[in-house]
Design a protein around this motif. Structure first.
Motif, PDB file in Angstrom:
ATOM      1  N   PRO A 194       0.826  -1.220   0.000  1.00 13.90           N
ATOM      2  CA  PRO A 194       0.000   0.000   0.000  1.00 13.90           C
ATOM      3  C   PRO A 194       0.855   1.263   0.000  1.00 13.90           C
ATOM      4  O   PRO A 194       2.045   1.216   0.326  1.00 13.90           O
ATOM      5  N   ALA A 195       0.195   2.382  -0.359  1.00 15.42           N
ATOM      6  CA  ALA A 195       0.902   3.663  -0.382  1.00 15.42           C
ATOM      7  C   ALA A 195       1.309   4.076   1.034  1.00 15.42           C
ATOM      8  O   ALA A 195       0.680   3.673   2.017  1.00 15.42           O
ATOM      9  N   GLN A 196       2.367   4.882   1.118  1.00 16.69           N
ATOM     10  CA  GLN A 196       2.889   5.331   2.410  1.00 16.69           C
ATOM     11  C   GLN A 196       2.933   6.862   2.425  1.00 16.69           C
ATOM     12  O   GLN A 196       3.988   7.470   2.264  1.00 16.69           O
ATOM     13  N   PRO A 197       1.779   7.503   2.636  1.00 16.63           N
ATOM     14  CA  PRO A 197       1.693   8.958   2.523  1.00 16.63           C
ATOM     15  C   PRO A 197       2.536   9.713   3.551  1.00 16.63           C
ATOM     16  O   PRO A 197       3.095  10.758   3.237  1.00 16.63           O
ATOM     17  N   ASN A 198       2.635   9.221   4.776  1.00 17.49           N
ATOM     18  CA  ASN A 198       3.453   9.901   5.787  1.00 17.49           C
ATOM     19  C   ASN A 198       4.929   9.909   5.395  1.00 17.49           C
ATOM     20  O   ASN A 198       5.642  10.897   5.588  1.00 17.49           O
ATOM     21  N   LEU A 199       5.369   8.803   4.841  1.00 19.60           N
ATOM     22  CA  LEU A 199       6.757   8.699   4.397  1.00 19.60           C
ATOM     23  C   LEU A 199       6.999   9.639   3.212  1.00 19.60           C
ATOM     24  O   LEU A 199       8.040  10.299   3.131  1.00 19.60           O
ATOM     25  N   ALA A 200       6.038   9.709   2.301  1.00 20.64           N
ATOM     26  CA  ALA A 200       6.155  10.620   1.161  1.00 20.64           C
ATOM     27  C   ALA A 200       6.183  12.069   1.629  1.00 20.64           C
ATOM     28  O   ALA A 200       6.934  12.894   1.088  1.00 20.64           O
ATOM     29  N   PHE A 201       5.376  12.373   2.647  1.00 20.62           N
ATOM     30  CA  PHE A 201       5.345  13.742   3.171  1.00 20.62           C
ATOM     31  C   PHE A 201       6.677  14.112   3.817  1.00 20.62           C
ATOM     32  O   PHE A 201       7.165  15.236   3.655  1.00 20.62           O
ATOM     33  N   LEU A 202       7.275  13.168   4.545  1.00 21.22           N
ATOM     34  CA  LEU A 202       8.591  13.424   5.135  1.00 21.22           C
ATOM     35  C   LEU A 202       9.619  13.680   4.038  1.00 21.22           C
ATOM     36  O   LEU A 202      10.452  14.585   4.165  1.00 21.22           O
ATOM     37  N   CYS A 203       9.574  12.893   2.980  1.00 20.39           N
ATOM     38  CA  CYS A 203      10.488  13.110   1.846  1.00 20.39           C
ATOM     39  C   CYS A 203      10.290  14.501   1.256  1.00 20.39           C
ATOM     40  O   CYS A 203      11.268  15.179   0.909  1.00 20.39           O
ATOM     41  N   ALA A 204       9.036  14.935   1.131  1.00 16.30           N
ATOM     42  CA  ALA A 204       8.752  16.255   0.568  1.00 16.30           C
ATOM     43  C   ALA A 204       9.346  17.358   1.440  1.00 16.30           C
ATOM     44  O   ALA A 204       9.913  18.335   0.928  1.00 16.30           O
ATOM     45  N   LEU A 205       9.218  17.225   2.746  1.00 16.42           N
ATOM     46  CA  LEU A 205       9.795  18.221   3.654  1.00 16.42           C
ATOM     47  C   LEU A 205      11.320  18.264   3.521  1.00 16.42           C
ATOM     48  O   LEU A 205      11.921  19.347   3.501  1.00 16.42           O
ATOM     49  N   ILE A 206      11.936  17.095   3.440  1.00 12.28           N
ATOM     50  CA  ILE A 206      13.400  17.031   3.305  1.00 12.28           C
ATOM     51  C   ILE A 206      13.839  17.649   1.986  1.00 12.28           C
ATOM     52  O   ILE A 206      14.827  18.402   1.926  1.00 12.28           O
ATOM     53  N   ILE A 207      13.106  17.371   0.906  1.00 13.54           N
ATOM     54  CA  ILE A 207      13.437  17.941  -0.400  1.00 13.54           C
ATOM     55  C   ILE A 207      13.353  19.463  -0.359  1.00 13.54           C
ATOM     56  O   ILE A 207      14.245  20.172  -0.839  1.00 13.54           O
ATOM     57  N   GLY A 208      12.272  19.988   0.222  1.00 10.04           N
ATOM     58  CA  GLY A 208      12.120  21.441   0.318  1.00 10.04           C
ATOM     59  C   GLY A 208      13.227  22.074   1.137  1.00 10.04           C
ATOM     60  O   GLY A 208      13.791  23.105   0.758  1.00 10.04           O
ATOM     61  N   ALA A 209      13.570  21.450   2.273  1.00 11.69           N
ATOM     62  CA  ALA A 209      14.647  21.983   3.115  1.00 11.69           C
ATOM     63  C   ALA A 209      15.984  21.940   2.390  1.00 11.69           C
ATOM     64  O   ALA A 209      16.783  22.878   2.483  1.00 11.69           O
ATOM     65  N   LEU A 210      16.244  20.866   1.651  1.00 11.26           N
ATOM     66  CA  LEU A 210      17.495  20.754   0.900  1.00 11.26           C
ATOM     67  C   LEU A 210      17.580  21.806  -0.200  1.00 11.26           C
ATOM     68  O   LEU A 210      18.651  22.383  -0.441  1.00 11.26           O
ATOM     69  N   LEU A 211      16.475  22.070  -0.872  1.00  3.29           N
ATOM     70  CA  LEU A 211      16.475  23.105  -1.911  1.00  3.29           C
ATOM     71  C   LEU A 211      16.751  24.477  -1.303  1.00  3.29           C
ATOM     72  O   LEU A 211      17.474  25.300  -1.888  1.00  3.29           O
ATOM     73  N   GLY A 212      16.178  24.732  -0.119  1.00  5.67           N
ATOM     74  CA  GLY A 212      16.467  25.980   0.572  1.00  5.67           C
ATOM     75  C   GLY A 212      17.927  26.080   0.966  1.00  5.67           C
ATOM     76  O   GLY A 212      18.557  27.138   0.854  1.00  5.67           O
ATOM     77  N   PHE A 213      18.498  24.966   1.403  1.00  2.00           N
ATOM     78  CA  PHE A 213      19.911  24.934   1.754  1.00  2.00           C
ATOM     79  C   PHE A 213      20.787  25.178   0.531  1.00  2.00           C
ATOM     80  O   PHE A 213      21.775  25.912   0.599  1.00  2.00           O
ATOM     81  N   LEU A 214      20.425  24.569  -0.605  1.00  3.08           N
ATOM     82  CA  LEU A 214      21.220  24.723  -1.821  1.00  3.08           C
ATOM     83  C   LEU A 214      21.254  26.167  -2.306  1.00  3.08           C
ATOM     84  O   LEU A 214      22.201  26.573  -2.989  1.00  3.08           O
ATOM     85  N   TRP A 215      20.246  26.947  -1.950  1.00  4.61           N
ATOM     86  CA  TRP A 215      20.225  28.368  -2.310  1.00  4.61           C
ATOM     87  C   TRP A 215      21.479  29.072  -1.782  1.00  4.61           C
ATOM     88  O   TRP A 215      21.983  30.011  -2.399  1.00  4.61           O
ATOM     89  N   PHE A 216      21.987  28.572  -0.660  1.00  2.00           N
ATOM     90  CA  PHE A 216      23.160  29.183  -0.035  1.00  2.00           C
ATOM     91  C   PHE A 216      24.421  28.318  -0.163  1.00  2.00           C
ATOM     92  O   PHE A 216      25.512  28.773   0.173  1.00  2.00           O
ATOM     93  N   ASN A 217      24.245  27.085  -0.651  1.00  2.00           N
ATOM     94  CA  ASN A 217      25.371  26.150  -0.689  1.00  2.00           C
ATOM     95  C   ASN A 217      25.992  25.990  -2.070  1.00  2.00           C
ATOM     96  O   ASN A 217      27.094  25.449  -2.189  1.00  2.00           O
ATOM     97  N   VAL A 218      25.314  26.471  -3.132  1.00  2.00           N
ATOM     98  CA  VAL A 218      25.911  26.377  -4.458  1.00  2.00           C
ATOM     99  C   VAL A 218      27.156  27.252  -4.516  1.00  2.00           C
ATOM    100  O   VAL A 218      27.291  28.224  -3.775  1.00  2.00           O
ATOM    101  N   HIS A 219      28.049  26.904  -5.417  1.00  2.00           N
ATOM    102  CA  HIS A 219      29.354  27.575  -5.491  1.00  2.00           C
ATOM    103  C   HIS A 219      29.232  29.066  -5.821  1.00  2.00           C
ATOM    104  O   HIS A 219      28.508  29.432  -6.730  1.00  2.00           O
ATOM    105  N   PRO A 220      29.947  29.920  -5.078  1.00  2.00           N
ATOM    106  CA  PRO A 220      30.741  29.631  -3.880  1.00  2.00           C
ATOM    107  C   PRO A 220      29.845  29.545  -2.649  1.00  2.00           C
ATOM    108  O   PRO A 220      29.028  30.429  -2.402  1.00  2.00           O
ATOM    109  N   ALA A 221      30.021  28.495  -1.884  1.00  2.00           N
ATOM    110  CA  ALA A 221      29.120  28.204  -0.769  1.00  2.00           C
ATOM    111  C   ALA A 221      29.238  29.240   0.341  1.00  2.00           C
ATOM    112  O   ALA A 221      30.334  29.652   0.711  1.00  2.00           O
ATOM    113  N   GLN A 222      28.077  29.664   0.859  1.00  2.00           N
ATOM    114  CA  GLN A 222      28.033  30.541   2.028  1.00  2.00           C
ATOM    115  C   GLN A 222      27.972  29.736   3.316  1.00  2.00           C
ATOM    116  O   GLN A 222      28.214  30.267   4.403  1.00  2.00           O
ATOM    117  N   ILE A 223      27.627  28.455   3.197  1.00  2.00           N
ATOM    118  CA  ILE A 223      27.535  27.574   4.365  1.00  2.00           C
ATOM    119  C   ILE A 223      27.696  26.140   3.884  1.00  2.00           C
ATOM    120  O   ILE A 223      27.326  25.806   2.756  1.00  2.00           O
TER     121      ILE A 223
END
Length: 326
Positions: A194-223
């Motif tokens: 069966p589908a695992q919506p809670n797990l998919a939602f956690l993945c979505a949160l992690i993806i969004g947070a990583l994209l926000g992090f990449l805004w500052f981490n792409v070369h040259p990295a600020q963090i």
């Protein structure tokens, strides 16, 4: 469910982008900056003093948003949340030691802690889901003894955690490849039976947070992500793969992490076997390409492309295996 995933992803992205600038200033003020080792490429010395421990903010945002939007987590989602937070604390302590002394936790001590946590996480997953099978692509499920499953699961968690940590050596490299890996497992969780919506939602949160992090981490990295992010996100990726039942697809979806880890193992083995000769100019392999004259941005983008393709292949293999590929 699709709307909730998009909303969660965008919310995580927005919060990280808003909080990251003051967080970077806080890290600079308190001296949580990266000390670059002399063993690395000379070009990396300019990165000395860049704030690290960026992963800690990502973890805090993801865990807080999940609890706020989903409430008290069900038993089935405890393992990835606990892994994200628990391994993140280990990584944060390692980042702290690096910032203050130039050296992190000793490898043996770190490995012992990882083994303890990985075994506990694999045991929890096996008990909660009563797992006694592993899905083999194009073959079907095969029976595994619970003890064997826990052992195999713990190995996968440790390997993924260290694989992402090894990959975290260029601006944006690990962050981008992690995004593609979590996108792949978001799709796997949604399309699973069966589908695992809670797990998919956690993945979505992690993806969004990583994209926000990449805004500052792409070369040259600020963090930098630091061990707080790389160790915890790698371990969480493996835990999600275990819960979806697609742990054997993880090496393909996380192909970049496998290649990076293999390059280190091969370099060490070749060095010992040939009494000091090197297989690569430097390992992990992204440093080999750096010393071969590739620009840092070119290496990162090409590794991202491989990450995208391997993620697509992994999802395709998953769909073919559950006969949903038309």
């Amino acid at each position: 469910m699709t709307i909730e995933l998009i909303q969660g992803l965008l919310l995580a992205f927005a919060i990280v982008v808003i909080l990251m600038p003051p967080y970077i200033r806080l890290l600079r003020t308190t001296g949580f900056t990266k000390q670059i080792r002399v063993e690395g490429p000379d070009s990396h010395q300019v990165k000395h003093g860049t704030p690290t421990m960026g992963g800690l903010l990502l973890i805090a945002v993801v865990v807080a948003l999940f609890l706020l939007l989903r409430g008290v987590p069900e038993a089935g989602i405890n393992a990835p949340l606990a892994t994200l937070a628990g391994v993140g604390l280990l990584g944060a302590f390692d980042d702290y030691l690096n910032a203050k002394t130039g050296e992190g936790i000793r490898v043996r001590q770190k490995l012992i802690w990882q083994v303890v946590f990985a075994v506990a996480a694999a045991f929890l997953i096996q008990r909660v889901y009563a797992i006694d099978q592993i899905a083999v692509p194009f073959y079907g499920p095969i029976f595994v003894d619970p003890a064997v499953y826990v052992t195999f699961g713990a190995f996968a968690i440790i390997a993924a955690s260290n694989g992402v940590n090894i990959t975290d050596g260029l601006d944006g490299l690990s962050g981008g490849t992690l995004v593609f890996a979590f996108v792949a497992f978001l799709l796997v969780a949604l399309l699973n039976d069966p589908a695992q919506p809670n797990l998919a939602f956690l993945c979505a949160l992690i993806i969004g947070a990583l994209l926000g992090f990449l805004w500052f981490n792409v070369h040259p990295a600020q963090i930098f992500m630091g061990d707080s992010g790389s160790l915890s996100l790698g371990a969480t990726l493996a835990v999600i793969a275990l819960i979806t039942g697609q742990i054997l697809v993880l090496p393909l979806i996380g192909l970049i992490f496998v290649i990076e880890t293999a390059s280190v193992v091969l370099q060490v083995a070749y060095f010992k076997a040939t009494s000091g000769k090197r297989l690569f100019r430097m390992s992990p392999i992204h440093h080999h390409f750096e010393l071969a004259g590739w620009d840092e941005e070119k290496i990162t983008l090409r590794f991202w492309i491989v990450g995208i393709l391997s993620g697509l292949l992994g999802v395709t293999l998953f769909l073919a295996s559950i006969q949903r590929l038309e």
